[in-house]
Design a protein around this motif. Structure first.
Motif, short mmCIF file in Angstrom:
data_model
loop_
_atom_site.label_atom_id
_atom_site.label_comp_id
_atom_site.label_asym_id
_atom_site.label_seq_id
_atom_site.Cartn_x
_atom_site.Cartn_y
_atom_site.Cartn_z
N LEU A 136 6.97 16.02 0.55
CA LEU A 136 8.14 16.78 0.09
C LEU A 136 9.24 15.84 -0.37
O LEU A 136 9.26 14.66 -0.02
CB LEU A 136 8.65 17.67 1.24
N ASN A 196 10.13 15.62 10.26
CA ASN A 196 9.62 14.41 9.62
C ASN A 196 8.48 13.86 10.49
O ASN A 196 8.69 13.56 11.66
CB ASN A 196 10.77 13.41 9.51
N ILE A 244 6.95 11.00 10.55
CA ILE A 244 7.13 9.62 11.04
C ILE A 244 8.06 9.64 12.25
O ILE A 244 7.79 9.03 13.28
CB ILE A 244 7.70 8.70 9.93
N TRP A 300 1.58 3.48 9.81
CA TRP A 300 1.92 3.66 8.40
C TRP A 300 2.16 5.13 8.08
O TRP A 300 1.64 6.02 8.74
CB TRP A 300 0.84 3.07 7.48
N GLY A 301 2.98 5.32 7.05
CA GLY A 301 3.29 6.67 6.60
C GLY A 301 4.37 6.61 5.54
O GLY A 301 5.19 5.71 5.54
N GLY A 302 4.34 7.56 4.60
CA GLY A 302 5.37 7.63 3.56
C GLY A 302 5.25 6.51 2.56
O GLY A 302 4.17 5.99 2.28
N TYR A 303 6.40 6.11 2.03
CA TYR A 303 6.45 5.12 0.95
C TYR A 303 6.61 3.72 1.53
O TYR A 303 7.58 3.45 2.24
CB TYR A 303 7.60 5.44 0.02
N ILE A 304 5.65 2.83 1.24
CA ILE A 304 5.68 1.51 1.89
C ILE A 304 5.64 0.38 0.87
O ILE A 304 5.37 -0.75 1.21
CB ILE A 304 4.55 1.36 2.92
N GLU A 305 5.91 0.69 -0.39
CA GLU A 305 5.97 -0.38 -1.39
C GLU A 305 7.42 -0.80 -1.63
O GLU A 305 8.33 -0.33 -0.95
CB GLU A 305 5.29 0.10 -2.68
N LYS A 363 11.96 5.26 -2.29
CA LYS A 363 11.44 6.56 -2.71
C LYS A 363 11.86 7.56 -1.65
O LYS A 363 11.62 7.35 -0.47
CB LYS A 363 9.91 6.52 -2.85
N THR A 364 12.47 8.64 -2.10
CA THR A 364 13.03 9.61 -1.15
C THR A 364 12.00 10.68 -0.82
O THR A 364 12.18 11.84 -1.13
CB THR A 364 14.30 10.23 -1.73
N VAL A 365 10.93 10.23 -0.17
CA VAL A 365 9.86 11.16 0.18
C VAL A 365 9.98 11.56 1.65
O VAL A 365 10.35 10.76 2.50
CB VAL A 365 8.48 10.50 -0.11
N LEU A 366 9.68 12.82 1.90
CA LEU A 366 9.54 13.31 3.26
C LEU A 366 8.04 13.55 3.40
O LEU A 366 7.53 14.56 2.93
CB LEU A 366 10.36 14.59 3.43
N PRO A 367 7.32 12.59 3.99
CA PRO A 367 5.86 12.65 3.91
C PRO A 367 5.27 13.80 4.72
O PRO A 367 5.92 14.36 5.61
CB PRO A 367 5.42 11.29 4.46
#
Lengths: 457, 457
Positions: free
Chosen positions: B212, B223, B225, B304-309, B313-317
């Motif tokens: 999301l 969330n 995470i 790990w989870g969501g954006y890790i690069e 990035k405003t992601v709600l995984p």
């Protein structure tokens, strides 16, 4: 009704032009599309000129050009500044598109392509609205356009542009009009009157100078992932309140009248939960629309550390990392919150760990517009005239740095007159835009110009 | 002293043969080295034959062969089973080697190559020890060898092999002898008398059916995470005790005499901390060697989870993941602990999240050997004779599935008579083995055979 006839007569040409626009794969985050992004800028510049603007120019920036155009009919009349963007999101995951994303097709009254709703379709209806008014000699005020090509990749150039006095003078206006948002639902028009601020933070927690074997060291030294999890778990309490000391000091209490405005917009919790497969969970004492639109939030956006590939590796890592963002509401400032956050994070870090905090640039404060202002009332009248329903006033939870800049650098409010739908699949495969929204949008924009000018005279 | 003369006379040949062994890049985890691993198996088989074994065979498995050899001088005499492995770790990071890893060189009294210490050098000194005893007609008992080629990639074939009755009969012995560990430090001989058990678990926590936007949903849904961090933060208390209900029920209290044995081995906390750049932190009430060797531990090995690069990035995984392992001590069983762990994890999972637990295969129970037994006392005498110092009894914190299998399937204890040093850089660039340890190791092994047989007669 001349304008309606004009739109009707030129309907096919308008659609063909939109298809031409959508065929340009102007993905601003991907360097391989750099020439395409430039091509999209030229397309917008040409179309603003052929729509009847006095001038339309491309302003060079460090990355992609800004397209500036204007039609000044009388300096004494009010001026509307239209903002939009000609760049689009990447197409990934490409295999989930049912049709090539840059070969627009029309199916069931919708046009499918990357950018159809966000923002090419919505920007183009603004351009066709002024073409229609100019051609029919009924443009009631001055109009300026400022269109960027980096909205999907940080808006760096336009923010830089707006920081210079001579540029502020160039684009000065009475109000900003933007079509880059959605209606609440089909036939439920709405206007967003707020955006949340944002600060984005990256943490690195170090507990050793190298990765260790979890058998030979496990139990005898601290685990950085465990430590990071413990820090993160202390950022919110069981009532989902953010625990940073002083975090809510400047948050405005939501008045009953403000709550009434939010509550007036229809919201179906079951539909909300079903659409995302998640439970509505958040700060105790607030509804979902209030939590999103009027209350701050803290979200972990990413976390990583140790071994994250397939299988097992018994590593006790040296470091763990997290990215998170805080959404702010009016009266909180990023300086204040970043200061309180850093103090608290250092307070939470135990002696055995070293914490590095990296605050990303590009944060900004929240924005809130008073919908009693003339420009919003004019927008309301325009929606009511064209859609048969007055728009609801909604509060957006996202953060639009450009809007914050417009407010802070030009002192201007933005009327967010969007015609997309939440189901348009923006940023996702099979993005589309409803054709009747494309044409009704044009009509609504034309009505807005008339009502706005009338309200200011 | 015939054996000493023999070793002295054949010193150069022994080293040349070891170099030949080290030149074979038998990396068992990398398919491109499959032929090399086979070649290493044949090398061991040939060298056991030429050392004087009655028979030496390669036993086919699903992956790499087991080398089995034996020299039975009298069925009524005791039998020592020697275990070792002919495979090696990958060389990565290759650029950090100062010399090609499969071109052994001798420098400053050390031999440098991948596998020099782990385990080719240590296995080869066992082979040269029995060659020396056979050639000098002083082998005092029967000897069997079981050498595998998958120690660095899971030991699956040998574990399968040991589960069959006919194989258990084939390799049956009185004691197992292994050279695959290290001395406490140079001139501080030690024998490890325990390994910890292990269970390895992977968690996936799901809170939504898709990722999301953290602006549009942040504050209104949970969330994953944050939720996972909250669960992980509840696995240990502020005193670093594991909080799984009933976790310590079967853990033996460490007796004062057992603590005395552990404390007898020199340990320098400052040196420990400096060597890894980490503070000594762990369960309150225990020393570092006790925490590693005699107490259970829980470590997050990956998250790990969501954006890790790079960037924001405003992601709600929708999901978050973690891998973790629990090290067990004697009397805890993996069945008991896995059951209690799963119950607790589900108890910690809030209503808004779905938890999936994947327990990896390959776990095993802890092993503890009583060093008062004759075989350990014989090893102590052998060390004292050759090194001038009695060995310290240490407790290893790692987990060796093969040792657990030897105990559970054959009922045999293992004398871990290792001659490496903690500084040998095993699993790392510039792995090496001290040549005097190679030759003193042979002499120690020969002395052990004599003392062991004497102790049993």
């Amino acid at each position: 009704m001349h304008t309606q006839n004009y739109i009707h007569q030129h309907r096919e040409r308008f659609l063909q032009e939109l298809c031409d626009f959508l065929r340009i794969p102007s993905v601003s985050t991907q360097p391989q599309h750099a020439a395409d992004v430039q091509k999209a800028a030229q397309f917008v510049q040409q179309k603003l000129l052929s729509a009847g603007c006095d001038q339309s120019i491309l302003i060079t920036t460090k990355k992609y050009p800004l397209c500036y155009a204007e039609k000044i009919i009388d300096p004494k009349l009010p001026t509307i500044l239209v903002y939009g963007h000609y760049d689009v999101q990447p197409i990934a995951p490409a295999h989930l598109w049912t049709h090539p994303p840059f070969e627009p097709i029309i199916r069931d009254g919708k046009i499918y392509a990357r950018g159809a709703s966000d923002d090419k379709g919505q920007l183009y209806l603004q351009i066709k609205a002024i073409e229609t008014m100019i051609a029919n000699h009924c443009l009631p005020c001055n109009v300026k356009f400022l269109v960027e090509g980096e909205e999907e990749s940080g808006s760096e150039s336009i923010i830089q542009f707006l920081s210079e006095k001579k540029n502020q003078d160039l684009v000065q206006a009475d109000i900003i009009l933007i079509s880059d948002t959605t209606l609440l639902a089909k036939d439920l028009p709405s206007i967003s009157i707020s955006t949340r601020g944002i600060t984005y933070v990256e943490l690195t927690l170090t507990t050793a100078k190298r990765d260790l074997h979890s058998g030979l060291y496990g139990g005898a030294v601290a685990n950085p992932i465990q430590t990071l999890c413990h820090i993160i778990s202390q950022l919110k309490d069981p009532l989902h309140k953010i625990t940073i000391p002083g975090f809510y000091d400047n948050v405005q209490t939501l008045s009953q009248s403000a709550r009434n405005v939010i509550q007036a917009a229809p919201f179906d919790t079951d539909a909300f939960q079903t659409s995302i497969g998640a439970l509505a969970v958040g700060e105790v004492g607030y509804t979902t629309p209030e939590r999103v639109g009027a209350r701050p939030a803290l979200d972990i956006n990413g976390i990583w550390g140790g071994y994250i590939e397939a299988g097992a590796k018994t590593v006790l890592p040296a470091q763990a990392h997290a990215k998170f963002s805080i959404r702010l509401v009016p009266n909180q400032t990023i300086e204040e919150i970043e200061h309180k956050l850093c103090q608290y994070l250092h307070h939470l870090t135990p002696t055995w760990a070293k914490l590095d905090i990296n605050i990303h640039s590009g944060g900004g404060n929240a924005i809130f517009f008073d919908h009693q202002q003339k420009c919003f009332q004019a927008a309301s009248l325009a929606f009511a005239e064209v859609w048969g329903n007055q728009p609801f006033w909604t509060r957006g939870g996202g953060s639009l740095p450009v809007i914050t800049q417009f407010k802070e650098k030009l002192g201007l409010d933005c009327v967010l007159m969007g015609f997309g739908l939440p189901s348009d699949a923006v940023h996702a495969p099979d993005e589309h835009f409803h054709l009747d929204h494309f044409f009704k949008g044009m009509t609504t924009v034309i009505a807005f110009y008339q009502h706005f000018v009338r309200s200011t005279s």
